[in-house]
Write a protein that holds these residues in place. Structure first.
Motif, short mmCIF file in Angstrom:
data_model
loop_
_atom_site.label_atom_id
_atom_site.label_comp_id
_atom_site.label_asym_id
_atom_site.label_seq_id
_atom_site.Cartn_x
_atom_site.Cartn_y
_atom_site.Cartn_z
N UNK A 1 -9.46 -37.06 -24.43
CA UNK A 1 -9.85 -35.65 -24.56
C UNK A 1 -11.37 -35.55 -24.47
N UNK A 2 -11.82 -34.52 -23.78
CA UNK A 2 -13.25 -34.32 -23.62
C UNK A 2 -13.57 -32.86 -23.91
N UNK A 3 -14.50 -32.63 -24.84
CA UNK A 3 -14.94 -31.29 -25.19
C UNK A 3 -16.05 -30.87 -24.23
N UNK A 4 -15.84 -29.77 -23.55
CA UNK A 4 -16.80 -29.25 -22.58
C UNK A 4 -17.75 -28.31 -23.32
N UNK B 1 -19.98 -12.79 -24.51
CA UNK B 1 -19.26 -13.22 -23.33
C UNK B 1 -19.60 -14.69 -23.12
N UNK B 2 -18.58 -15.55 -23.07
CA UNK B 2 -18.78 -16.98 -22.89
C UNK B 2 -18.42 -17.36 -21.46
N UNK B 3 -19.38 -17.93 -20.72
CA UNK B 3 -19.16 -18.36 -19.35
C UNK B 3 -19.38 -19.86 -19.24
N UNK B 4 -18.33 -20.57 -18.82
CA UNK B 4 -18.41 -22.02 -18.62
C UNK B 4 -18.89 -22.34 -17.21
#
Length: 141
Positions: free
Chosen positions: A92-95, A129-132
C-alpha cells in the motif's frame, strides 16, 4: 470438506475496481476492505477530519499488528499485488501529491461561512477542493 494437509489455491476475482471513491463522515481507508485491481487507487474524503493531514502507520494497532492504517481528511491509497507461486501479498502506498484550494474567502460577504450557512458545518474547518496529481489507472483484462 478438505484435507487438513493441503492448501487450496483461490484465485483473485477477475474484476476489481480500478478506482474507488468514498466520501465519509469519520471513516479512514481500511486495507482489509479494499477490493482494488492491481495498481488500483482509493480516494477517500472525510468530512469530519478534513483538516487533518493524511498519514499512515504500520503495526501500531495491537488488534492489527501486521496492517497499514491510514488517517486524515483526504486519503489516496494505491494497492499493488505481489504474487509468488505460493502467496499473494499486498503493498500500500499513500499518495500525498495533492493541493488544496479554498473555495471561498475566509471573510467578507462571500465568505465560506456565509455562502455555506445551513449546508456545511462552520464549527470545524473551511471546506477545500482537493486536487491530486495525475495517477496511472490500473489496467484490467
Amino acid at each position: 470438506g478438505h484435507a487438513a494437509d493441503r492448501v487450496e489455491w483461490v484465485g483473485m476475482p477477475r474484476r476489481m475496481a480500478q478506482i474507488s471513491l468514498v466520501s465519509s463522515a469519520g471513516m479512514d481507508v481500511d486495507v482489509s476492505s479494499l477490493a482494488l485491481a492491481d495498481g488500483g487507487h482509493m480516494f477517500l474524503q472525510d468530512g469530519l477530519t478534513g483538516n487533518v493531514e493524511p498519514h499512515s502507520t504500520y503495526g501500531q494497532d495491537d488488534c492489527k499488528p501486521n496492517e497499514y492504517e491510514f488517517f486524515g481528511g483526504s486519503q489516496c491509497v494505491k494497492r499493488t499485488a505481489v504474487i509468488s507461486a505460493t502467496d499473494v501479498t499486498f503493498e500500500y502506498e499513500l499518495n500525498k501529491a495533492f493541493k488544496e484550494y479554498n473555495l471561498y474567502p475566509e471573510s467578507g460577504h462571500r465568505s465560506w461561512k456565509n455562502m455555506l450557512s445551513g449546508v456545511f458545518s462552520s464549527t470545524a474547518y473551511q471546506p477545500k477542493l482537493t486536487l491530486y496529481d495525475p495517477v496511472d489507472i490500473a489496467l484490467t483484462s
